[in-house]
Design a protein around this motif. Structure first.
Motif, PDB file in Angstrom:
ATOM      1  N   LEU A 111     -38.716  55.066 102.409  1.00 23.30           N
ATOM      2  CA  LEU A 111     -38.340  53.778 101.678  1.00 23.30           C
ATOM      3  C   LEU A 111     -37.719  54.001 100.442  1.00 23.30           C
ATOM      4  O   LEU A 111     -36.764  53.259 100.251  1.00 23.30           O
ATOM      5  CB  LEU A 111     -39.668  52.716 101.374  1.00 23.30           C
ATOM      6  N   VAL A 112     -37.957  55.181  99.683  1.00 30.42           N
ATOM      7  CA  VAL A 112     -37.517  55.433  98.539  1.00 30.42           C
ATOM      8  C   VAL A 112     -35.819  55.888  98.754  1.00 30.42           C
ATOM      9  O   VAL A 112     -35.194  55.618  98.121  1.00 30.42           O
ATOM     10  CB  VAL A 112     -38.263  56.513  97.586  1.00 30.42           C
ATOM     11  N   GLY A 113     -35.874  56.700  99.852  1.00 32.54           N
ATOM     12  CA  GLY A 113     -34.472  57.163 100.178  1.00 32.54           C
ATOM     13  C   GLY A 113     -33.723  56.062 100.534  1.00 32.54           C
ATOM     14  O   GLY A 113     -32.463  55.888 100.148  1.00 32.54           O
ATOM     15  N   LYS A 114     -33.928  54.892 101.179  1.00 33.57           N
ATOM     16  CA  LYS A 114     -33.325  53.865 101.503  1.00 33.57           C
ATOM     17  C   LYS A 114     -32.965  53.112 100.205  1.00 33.57           C
ATOM     18  O   LYS A 114     -31.953  52.518 100.085  1.00 33.57           O
ATOM     19  CB  LYS A 114     -34.140  52.576 102.339  1.00 33.57           C
ATOM     20  N   ILE A 115     -33.805  52.889  99.213  1.00 30.25           N
ATOM     21  CA  ILE A 115     -33.611  52.341  98.058  1.00 30.25           C
ATOM     22  C   ILE A 115     -32.374  53.015  97.144  1.00 30.25           C
ATOM     23  O   ILE A 115     -31.577  52.366  96.754  1.00 30.25           O
ATOM     24  CB  ILE A 115     -34.831  52.177  97.347  1.00 30.25           C
ATOM     25  N   ILE A 116     -32.411  54.476  97.208  1.00 28.13           N
ATOM     26  CA  ILE A 116     -31.599  55.315  96.559  1.00 28.13           C
ATOM     27  C   ILE A 116     -30.086  55.195  97.241  1.00 28.13           C
ATOM     28  O   ILE A 116     -29.233  54.894  96.718  1.00 28.13           O
ATOM     29  CB  ILE A 116     -32.001  56.611  96.522  1.00 28.13           C
ATOM     30  N   ASP A 143     -40.796  42.690  90.193  1.00 34.12           N
ATOM     31  CA  ASP A 143     -40.962  42.439  91.382  1.00 34.12           C
ATOM     32  C   ASP A 143     -42.064  43.403  91.956  1.00 34.12           C
ATOM     33  O   ASP A 143     -41.969  44.673  91.217  1.00 34.12           O
ATOM     34  CB  ASP A 143     -39.852  42.671  92.042  1.00 34.12           C
ATOM     35  N   MET A 144     -42.847  42.963  92.687  1.00 36.87           N
ATOM     36  CA  MET A 144     -43.849  43.947  93.665  1.00 36.87           C
ATOM     37  C   MET A 144     -43.797  43.590  94.981  1.00 36.87           C
ATOM     38  O   MET A 144     -43.742  42.567  95.369  1.00 36.87           O
ATOM     39  CB  MET A 144     -45.283  43.556  93.134  1.00 36.87           C
ATOM     40  N   LEU A 145     -43.352  44.792  95.745  1.00 36.46           N
ATOM     41  CA  LEU A 145     -43.017  44.498  97.257  1.00 36.46           C
ATOM     42  C   LEU A 145     -43.985  45.646  98.068  1.00 36.46           C
ATOM     43  O   LEU A 145     -44.219  46.542  97.583  1.00 36.46           O
ATOM     44  CB  LEU A 145     -41.731  45.281  97.377  1.00 36.46           C
ATOM     45  N   PHE A 146     -44.286  44.760  98.993  1.00 35.70           N
ATOM     46  CA  PHE A 146     -45.391  45.531  99.805  1.00 35.70           C
ATOM     47  C   PHE A 146     -44.699  45.559 101.168  1.00 35.70           C
ATOM     48  O   PHE A 146     -44.194  44.588 101.686  1.00 35.70           O
ATOM     49  CB  PHE A 146     -46.615  44.880  99.929  1.00 35.70           C
ATOM     50  N   PHE A 147     -45.056  46.671 101.776  1.00 35.67           N
ATOM     51  CA  PHE A 147     -44.388  47.175 103.267  1.00 35.67           C
ATOM     52  C   PHE A 147     -45.675  47.347 103.998  1.00 35.67           C
ATOM     53  O   PHE A 147     -46.350  48.312 104.098  1.00 35.67           O
ATOM     54  CB  PHE A 147     -43.530  48.583 103.299  1.00 35.67           C
ATOM     55  N   PRO A 167     -37.344  47.951 111.310  1.00 37.04           N
ATOM     56  CA  PRO A 167     -35.983  47.703 110.501  1.00 37.04           C
ATOM     57  C   PRO A 167     -36.060  46.689 109.446  1.00 37.04           C
ATOM     58  O   PRO A 167     -35.099  47.058 108.801  1.00 37.04           O
ATOM     59  CB  PRO A 167     -35.193  47.023 111.896  1.00 37.04           C
ATOM     60  N   LYS A 168     -36.932  45.761 109.232  1.00 37.86           N
ATOM     61  CA  LYS A 168     -36.826  44.907 108.418  1.00 37.86           C
ATOM     62  C   LYS A 168     -37.335  45.505 107.204  1.00 37.86           C
ATOM     63  O   LYS A 168     -37.023  45.063 106.042  1.00 37.86           O
ATOM     64  CB  LYS A 168     -37.750  43.779 108.811  1.00 37.86           C
ATOM     65  N   HIS A 169     -38.295  46.316 107.246  1.00 31.43           N
ATOM     66  CA  HIS A 169     -38.777  47.126 105.869  1.00 31.43           C
ATOM     67  C   HIS A 169     -37.646  47.877 105.231  1.00 31.43           C
ATOM     68  O   HIS A 169     -37.404  47.948 104.117  1.00 31.43           O
ATOM     69  CB  HIS A 169     -39.919  48.060 106.206  1.00 31.43           C
ATOM     70  N   LEU A 170     -36.901  48.611 106.394  1.00 25.38           N
ATOM     71  CA  LEU A 170     -35.919  49.498 105.871  1.00 25.38           C
ATOM     72  C   LEU A 170     -34.785  48.901 105.277  1.00 25.38           C
ATOM     73  O   LEU A 170     -34.259  49.088 104.368  1.00 25.38           O
ATOM     74  CB  LEU A 170     -35.442  50.164 107.279  1.00 25.38           C
ATOM     75  N   GLU A 171     -34.673  47.496 105.848  1.00 26.57           N
ATOM     76  CA  GLU A 171     -33.475  46.747 105.143  1.00 26.57           C
ATOM     77  C   GLU A 171     -33.916  46.391 103.840  1.00 26.57           C
ATOM     78  O   GLU A 171     -32.915  46.050 103.094  1.00 26.57           O
ATOM     79  CB  GLU A 171     -32.940  45.500 106.334  1.00 26.57           C
ATOM     80  N   GLN A 172     -34.927  45.622 103.714  1.00 20.29           N
ATOM     81  CA  GLN A 172     -35.365  45.215 102.485  1.00 20.29           C
ATOM     82  C   GLN A 172     -35.319  46.406 101.657  1.00 20.29           C
ATOM     83  O   GLN A 172     -34.923  46.217 100.398  1.00 20.29           O
ATOM     84  CB  GLN A 172     -36.946  44.782 102.819  1.00 20.29           C
ATOM     85  N   ALA A 173     -35.878  47.604 101.692  1.00 19.76           N
ATOM     86  CA  ALA A 173     -35.876  48.644 100.871  1.00 19.76           C
ATOM     87  C   ALA A 173     -34.254  49.098 100.466  1.00 19.76           C
ATOM     88  O   ALA A 173     -33.983  49.042  99.224  1.00 19.76           O
ATOM     89  CB  ALA A 173     -36.492  49.872 101.585  1.00 19.76           C
ATOM     90  N   TYR A 174     -33.369  49.092 101.451  1.00 21.46           N
ATOM     91  CA  TYR A 174     -31.955  49.138 101.089  1.00 21.46           C
ATOM     92  C   TYR A 174     -31.468  48.094 100.200  1.00 21.46           C
ATOM     93  O   TYR A 174     -30.939  48.209  99.111  1.00 21.46           O
ATOM     94  CB  TYR A 174     -31.203  49.208 102.495  1.00 21.46           C
ATOM     95  N   SER A 175     -31.797  47.004 100.341  1.00 22.37           N
ATOM     96  CA  SER A 175     -31.492  45.880  99.640  1.00 22.37           C
ATOM     97  C   SER A 175     -32.007  45.710  98.498  1.00 22.37           C
ATOM     98  O   SER A 175     -31.309  45.265  97.368  1.00 22.37           O
ATOM     99  CB  SER A 175     -31.932  44.432 100.511  1.00 22.37           C
ATOM    100  N   ILE A 176     -33.197  46.400  98.256  1.00 19.40           N
ATOM    101  CA  ILE A 176     -33.822  46.413  96.846  1.00 19.40           C
ATOM    102  C   ILE A 176     -32.705  47.303  96.029  1.00 19.40           C
ATOM    103  O   ILE A 176     -32.370  47.033  94.809  1.00 19.40           O
ATOM    104  CB  ILE A 176     -35.257  47.167  97.007  1.00 19.40           C
ATOM    105  N   GLY A 177     -32.121  48.386  96.655  1.00 23.69           N
ATOM    106  CA  GLY A 177     -31.347  49.380  95.947  1.00 23.69           C
ATOM    107  C   GLY A 177     -29.881  48.711  95.412  1.00 23.69           C
ATOM    108  O   GLY A 177     -29.523  48.901  94.456  1.00 23.69           O
ATOM    109  N   THR A 178     -29.656  47.908  96.588  1.00 26.24           N
ATOM    110  CA  THR A 178     -28.035  47.315  96.487  1.00 26.24           C
ATOM    111  C   THR A 178     -28.174  46.290  95.178  1.00 26.24           C
ATOM    112  O   THR A 178     -27.264  45.945  94.470  1.00 26.24           O
ATOM    113  CB  THR A 178     -27.753  46.624  97.531  1.00 26.24           C
ATOM    114  N   ASN A 179     -29.491  45.813  95.013  1.00 29.00           N
ATOM    115  CA  ASN A 179     -29.568  44.680  94.113  1.00 29.00           C
ATOM    116  C   ASN A 179     -30.252  45.140  92.586  1.00 29.00           C
ATOM    117  O   ASN A 179     -30.525  44.306  91.686  1.00 29.00           O
ATOM    118  CB  ASN A 179     -30.446  43.668  94.438  1.00 29.00           C
TER     119      ASN A 179
END
Length: 187
Positions: A21-26, A154-158, A171-183
């Motif tokens: 998840l951290v990798g997706k955020i990055i 924000d506090m996000l729980f997966f 896939p929704k968790h991965l998309e959410q993590a990526y979205s956290i990073g983009t935002n």
């Protein structure tokens, strides 16, 4: 608007769900033009706080360990992401040791180094029911960061991820993590 981001990863498992998840955020952050710094606590030497109060009395920590570098990174960032899986209603032991050492910022001279910063909490968890299973953790972070003057944005729980890598099947968790990073710039 966050221009500088520090991610503190308290996961103990290498390439586990938190790391993924951290990798997706990055990845998302880099896509948005940010280059967050990553601190993986499992690769750091951080001594346990011994309650000597040197930080309160002298505005410095008794220990000369990797917390010096981490604090320097924290001092120079606007947004801190705390990532840790949920272990027995709380953070990992690594993350708890790190949090204990944040007492350094409780000294009046040090408080301004962290007060006013923003935080995002990232928590993968085995449990399916987020609200009841995360109650203690939510309260813990609120109290900890309020004492330091850090605003939780924000506090996000997966939820429903336990086995190593099982988040890859969400896939929704991965998309959410990526979205956290983009935002992140919007925070």
């Amino acid at each position: 608007m966050a221009e500088s981001v520090l991610i503190v990863n308290g996961a103990t498992r290498i390439n586990g769900n938190t790391d993924i998840l951290v990798g997706k955020i990055i990845d998302g952050a880099k896509n948005a033009g940010l280059n967050p710094k990553l601190v993986e606590l499992k690769n750091k030497n951080i001594s346990n706080c011994i309650g000597c109060y040197t930080c309160l009395k002298e505005s410095k920590c008794f220990f000369d360990d990797d917390m010096i570098e981490i604090r320097n990174n924290m001092n120079n960032t606007e947004l801190i992401i705390f990532a840790s899986p949920l272990y027995w209603s709380g953070v990992t032991g690594l993350m708890k040791t790190f949090h204990d050492r944040l007492f350094f910022y409780y000294h009046l001279q040090n408080k301004d180094l962290i007060a006013g910063k923003k935080a995002i909490i990232i928590t993968p968890m085995n449990q399916r029911e987020v609200s009841s299973e995360s109650e203690l953790l939510v309260e813990y972070y609120k109290r900890l960061l309020n004492c330091l003057g850090v605003k939780i944005i924000d506090m996000l729980f997966f939820n429903d991820v336990m086995e190593k890598g099982s988040v890859l099947n969400k896939p929704k968790h991965l998309e959410q993590a990526y979205s956290i990073g983009t935002n992140l710039k919007n925070n």
